[in-house]
Design a protein around this motif. Structure first.
Motif, PDB file in Angstrom:
ATOM      1  N   LYS A  28     -37.594  41.403   9.601  1.00 28.99           N
ATOM      2  CA  LYS A  28     -38.415  41.011   8.383  1.00 28.99           C
ATOM      3  C   LYS A  28     -39.595  41.629   8.663  1.00 28.99           C
ATOM      4  O   LYS A  28     -40.381  41.511   9.473  1.00 28.99           O
ATOM      5  CB  LYS A  28     -38.359  39.410   8.416  1.00 28.99           C
ATOM      6  CG  LYS A  28     -39.303  38.712   7.236  1.00 28.99           C
ATOM      7  CD  LYS A  28     -40.513  38.545   7.531  1.00 28.99           C
ATOM      8  CE  LYS A  28     -41.399  37.813   6.262  1.00 28.99           C
ATOM      9  NZ  LYS A  28     -42.537  37.533   6.646  1.00 28.99           N
ATOM     10  N   VAL A  60     -35.384  42.585   5.806  1.00 31.21           N
ATOM     11  CA  VAL A  60     -35.989  41.611   4.686  1.00 31.21           C
ATOM     12  C   VAL A  60     -37.302  41.974   4.313  1.00 31.21           C
ATOM     13  O   VAL A  60     -38.286  41.886   5.328  1.00 31.21           O
ATOM     14  CB  VAL A  60     -35.739  40.030   4.920  1.00 31.21           C
ATOM     15  CG1 VAL A  60     -36.178  39.184   3.845  1.00 31.21           C
ATOM     16  CG2 VAL A  60     -34.301  39.834   5.240  1.00 31.21           C
ATOM     17  N   GLY A 118     -31.936  39.033  -3.563  1.00 26.87           N
ATOM     18  CA  GLY A 118     -31.337  38.064  -2.895  1.00 26.87           C
ATOM     19  C   GLY A 118     -29.954  37.851  -3.515  1.00 26.87           C
ATOM     20  O   GLY A 118     -29.153  37.521  -2.994  1.00 26.87           O
ATOM     21  N   ILE A 123     -26.870  35.446  -1.526  1.00 26.09           N
ATOM     22  CA  ILE A 123     -27.870  34.333  -1.152  1.00 26.09           C
ATOM     23  C   ILE A 123     -27.844  33.163  -2.462  1.00 26.09           C
ATOM     24  O   ILE A 123     -28.647  33.630  -3.228  1.00 26.09           O
ATOM     25  CB  ILE A 123     -29.372  34.746  -0.698  1.00 26.09           C
ATOM     26  CG1 ILE A 123     -29.353  35.574   0.402  1.00 26.09           C
ATOM     27  CG2 ILE A 123     -30.016  33.331  -0.533  1.00 26.09           C
ATOM     28  CD1 ILE A 123     -30.616  36.130   0.658  1.00 26.09           C
ATOM     29  N   THR A 125     -29.052  29.199  -3.855  1.00 26.39           N
ATOM     30  CA  THR A 125     -29.628  27.928  -3.298  1.00 26.39           C
ATOM     31  C   THR A 125     -29.353  26.957  -4.356  1.00 26.39           C
ATOM     32  O   THR A 125     -28.592  26.985  -5.087  1.00 26.39           O
ATOM     33  CB  THR A 125     -31.262  28.541  -3.534  1.00 26.39           C
ATOM     34  OG1 THR A 125     -31.270  28.351  -5.019  1.00 26.39           O
ATOM     35  CG2 THR A 125     -31.405  29.898  -3.067  1.00 26.39           C
ATOM     36  N   LEU A 134     -31.649  26.685   0.719  1.00 23.69           N
ATOM     37  CA  LEU A 134     -30.713  27.629   0.900  1.00 23.69           C
ATOM     38  C   LEU A 134     -29.311  26.746   0.989  1.00 23.69           C
ATOM     39  O   LEU A 134     -29.427  25.858   1.732  1.00 23.69           O
ATOM     40  CB  LEU A 134     -30.923  28.486   2.100  1.00 23.69           C
ATOM     41  CG  LEU A 134     -32.010  29.580   2.048  1.00 23.69           C
ATOM     42  CD1 LEU A 134     -32.247  30.097   3.350  1.00 23.69           C
ATOM     43  CD2 LEU A 134     -31.226  30.735   1.167  1.00 23.69           C
ATOM     44  N   ILE A 137     -24.615  31.565   2.024  1.00 27.21           N
ATOM     45  CA  ILE A 137     -24.830  33.169   1.761  1.00 27.21           C
ATOM     46  C   ILE A 137     -23.396  33.702   1.984  1.00 27.21           C
ATOM     47  O   ILE A 137     -22.641  33.237   3.002  1.00 27.21           O
ATOM     48  CB  ILE A 137     -25.541  33.819   3.051  1.00 27.21           C
ATOM     49  CG1 ILE A 137     -26.950  32.935   2.850  1.00 27.21           C
ATOM     50  CG2 ILE A 137     -25.701  35.171   3.273  1.00 27.21           C
ATOM     51  CD1 ILE A 137     -28.000  33.558   3.955  1.00 27.21           C
ATOM     52  N   GLY A 156     -36.829  39.160   0.157  1.00 30.73           N
ATOM     53  CA  GLY A 156     -37.164  37.745   0.797  1.00 30.73           C
ATOM     54  C   GLY A 156     -37.444  36.927  -0.459  1.00 30.73           C
ATOM     55  O   GLY A 156     -37.696  37.341  -1.510  1.00 30.73           O
ATOM     56  N   GLY A 159     -33.263  33.575  -4.330  1.00 29.13           N
ATOM     57  CA  GLY A 159     -32.046  33.488  -4.166  1.00 29.13           C
ATOM     58  C   GLY A 159     -31.337  33.140  -5.615  1.00 29.13           C
ATOM     59  O   GLY A 159     -32.298  33.035  -6.399  1.00 29.13           O
ATOM     60  N   SER A 174     -39.510  34.312   2.734  1.00 30.19           N
ATOM     61  CA  SER A 174     -39.062  35.661   3.223  1.00 30.19           C
ATOM     62  C   SER A 174     -38.519  35.274   4.859  1.00 30.19           C
ATOM     63  O   SER A 174     -37.625  35.828   5.310  1.00 30.19           O
ATOM     64  CB  SER A 174     -39.900  36.594   3.074  1.00 30.19           C
ATOM     65  OG  SER A 174     -40.178  37.199   1.782  1.00 30.19           O
ATOM     66  N   SER A 177     -35.343  33.535   4.484  1.00 32.10           N
ATOM     67  CA  SER A 177     -34.219  34.400   4.041  1.00 32.10           C
ATOM     68  C   SER A 177     -33.709  35.405   5.442  1.00 32.10           C
ATOM     69  O   SER A 177     -32.519  35.526   5.321  1.00 32.10           O
ATOM     70  CB  SER A 177     -34.686  35.498   3.043  1.00 32.10           C
ATOM     71  OG  SER A 177     -35.235  34.860   1.945  1.00 32.10           O
ATOM     72  N   SER A 236     -37.809  28.434   8.206  1.00 35.12           N
ATOM     73  CA  SER A 236     -37.272  29.360   8.824  1.00 35.12           C
ATOM     74  C   SER A 236     -36.946  28.938  10.276  1.00 35.12           C
ATOM     75  O   SER A 236     -35.875  29.101  11.172  1.00 35.12           O
ATOM     76  CB  SER A 236     -38.000  30.542   9.010  1.00 35.12           C
ATOM     77  OG  SER A 236     -39.300  30.622   9.775  1.00 35.12           O
TER      78      SER A 236
END
Length: 426
Positions: A28, A60, A118, A123, A125, A134, A137, A156, A159, A174, A177, A236
């Motif tokens: 990322k 990402v 996304g 992805i 959500t 989220l 996926i 990132g 979604g 991000s 993501s 994250s």
């Protein structure tokens, strides 16, 4: 979609799919890492070099530099209360630009990359615009592109909601993501490239001799991030902990090792009393007259604004909204006929130590030191992993340095002086 068919199922399938082959690198790159064409080219060179070494690459990307901030300004210049659906539609553009330009840079180097939004990357959500969660996926398109020899670039921060609309994951989304993509592909590591070389015991721009950490547990990092350490989005870290993904935070401007956020090990360090000192420079107290706590919290929740502390008064309520833009706070309340005003311009400083409820002496020492230095807290809050004090914004730096000096032994610190840019926000 049931709980069983969300990210957990993708993780299991991803691990089976990667068991017999080298796992792709999941990277990322934050906003400062892709801030202009030269930095995008440098990112492209890094990705192509990794691919030429025999590794698949999924990257990402955040929006370039301060693009997201500029888009927010554009929105509020047009409307004092922009519809949250349209705000997401606008803000999602920045990451798409980064990915498309990076793909072009890869092509210039003789390789091939495919940019995916996304939604295109599978992805999904919930429907909470502005701060979506989220829920699943489906990484098949990412796998297909990797199998075809492409570098995969994923936008990132975004979604697809259940109604088919684009959603965004909140500031720093991000990071979430990238960790979620790693989990869905069955990859146990995710590297976050940013403008800082590591996690420190405090912001080294405020505390020049803050200690650089080679590793820290997810739990400590989560508390640091929640308290304002801008190097990683809290969600994250939660995802990494929940799905067994180690996170390597490192500089995009060098090849040196950064900080590993891992489950293994004894934590921050054996015998360490405090993991670090984190702060938010702006965490103002707002005041709303003529309303109770319930209506205020409900109104803020409609625009995905989370209340930090809330204090009922004879006139109404006072509250904080950590990390929320003032535009969003006022827009959320105006939508239900309430008026918010800034009661005090404050920031917050937090001492992070897991199990702090069993260490009352930490709070005693912190508050005594601040008051002895003439820094009078306006509000004190605590969680199982930290104690936070709200103080006037002009005293934040002094409070951070004071608490760091008290709780982080000088002999264990490592001087740093190479950080000047702000941490990536998305």
């Amino acid at each position: 979609m049931s709980t069983r068919t969300s990210i957990e199922v993708a993780v299991e399938g991803g691990r089976r799919a990667t068991a017999a082959q080298a796992a792709p690198l999941i990277w990322k790159f934050g906003g400062t890492s892709v801030a202009d064409h030269d930095r995008l080219r440098a990112v492209a060179e890094r990705m192509v070099a990794a691919q030429q070494s025999g590794r698949g690459v999924v990257a990402v990307l955040s929006a370039m530099g301060k693009s997201t901030d500029h888009l927010v300004d554009e929105a509020y210049a047009m409307s004092s209360r922009p519809p949250v659906r349209e705000l997401d539609a606008l803000l999602s553009v920045g990451e798409a630009i980064s990915c498309a330009l990076a793909s072009m840079a890869v092509a210039e180097l003789g390789s091939h990359a495919v940019s995916l939004t996304g939604p295109q990357a599978g992805i999904s959500t919930d429907d909470r615009h502005g701060n979506a969660r989220l829920v699943g996926i489906n990484p098949q398109r990412i796998r297909d592109a990797l199998a075809g020899g492409s570098i995969v670039l994923v936008t990132g921060f975004q979604g697809l909601g259940p109604d088919g609309d684009v959603t965004t994951l909140g500031r720093g989304g991000s990071d979430a993501s990238a960790v979620a993509v790693a989990a869905a592909l069955g990859v146990g590591e995710c590297e976050i490239f940013t403008d800082v070389p590591a996690v420190f015991t405090a912001d080294p721009r405020v505390v020049p001799d803050a200690r650089r950490l080679s590793s820290i547990r997810h739990e400590e990092m989560l508390e640091m991030a929640e308290a304002g350490a801008a190097v990683l989005q809290p969600r994250s870290v939660e995802l990494g902990l929940a799905h067994g993904v180690d996170i390597h935070l490192r500089s995009s401007f060098s090849t040196e090792q950064g900080t590993w956020i891992r489950r293994e090990g004894a934590g921050f360090e054996d015998g360490a009393e405090v993991a670090g000192i984190a702060h938010r420079r702006q965490e103002s107290l707002y005041a709303v007259d003529g309303a109770g706590a319930g209506p205020v919290v409900a109104a803020l929740a409609e625009r995905a604004v989370t209340v930090g502390a809330i204090v009922p008064t004879d006139a109404g309520v006072r509250f904080s909204a950590p990390g929320a833009d003032a535009h969003e706070v006022t827009a959320a309340l105006e939508a239900v006929g309430l008026v918010a005003k800034v009661d005090e311009e404050l920031g917050s400083v937090s001492v992070v130590s897991l199990g702090i409820a069993r260490k009352p002496d930490i709070a005693v020492r912190a508050l005594a030191a601040l008051e002895a230095d003439g820094i009078m807290p306006r509000l004190v809050t605590s969680t199982p992993g930290r104690i936070s004090v709200s103080v006037p914004s002009g005293q934040i730096d002094d409070a951070v340095r004071l608490l760091h000096r008290i709780f982080i032994p000088a002999a264990e610190r490592t001087s740093v002086s190479d950080l000047n840019a702000p941490a990536d926000a998305a």
